[in-house]
Design an enzyme around this catalytic site. Sequence first.
Site: not given
Length: 301
Positions: A53, A178
Amino acid sequence: MELKKKSNTKIQSNIKDTALIFEGGGMRASYTAGFLNNLLENQLYFDYVAGISAGSSHTVNYLSRDSERARRSFVEIAQDPNFGGWKSFLKGEGFFRSQYLYEETSLPGGVLPLDFETFMDNPAKLRIGMFERRLGKVVYYSKDDIHEMGDLMKIVRASSSLPVFMPPTHYDGQTFVDGGLGGGIALDIARQDGYRKFFVVLTREKGYRKSPVRFKQSIKAYYRKYPKVAQAMLHRHVIYNKTLDELETLEQQGQAFLVYPETMPVSNREVSFEKLSHSYQLGYAQGKREVPQWKRFLGMP
């Protein structure tokens, strides 16, 4: 404003027995960008870097050795009118406009041009994790998967595509969200790659543990076509907290150094330039104070 391109000098690593791991956390990375820049300023160059991320952006900026881009990626970028917000979210472009932020800003002439040559010349290995929507698991990409800057920034975008708040990323015939859904700290892959010593940059204060998500039925309804995504969101806190427990044990055994923010003044979706700038300065100042401890753990003069 364009960033200056670095001179083309031979790049070497000087820390070869320890994996550097950057946790994600959205705009909380404004704080840990200050840690990153202390690593660069003190020439602490790891031969293995993993990120998920927002940690994937840190990984790229660290490997391209670009301290200015590391700061601007999580501070000045908030001043960009194309950054995002609720208007872009309602348009379906995401609360953070991911295509723009990861694929357009990095181009030559963009607001955050990436020194791709330096990145590729860096001999360090990298791992970037993202969550594959259909398979329901984290997939890690390495430098072997990167042939041009477009590959790299798609991978970083995929790793950073927050569920609900950002559209998924389509890449390499797959669809990703993500990487934090798999926990968010890439300890698993670093271990798999043979590392037994870890320097981990975290985005939450010491003692933090993640709580179960709220609105469970809403999440299941939103991802009804992709139940593995919903399941991962509901289970994420278990994996995350277990990883923190493992890291704390490794720290007690002298095999890990955990860098925690002393405080965290912003949320993962902060958009205020003033608050993000303050966050960065706090992280930078903390890093500057703690560098001697880092060097002792790493065996560096």
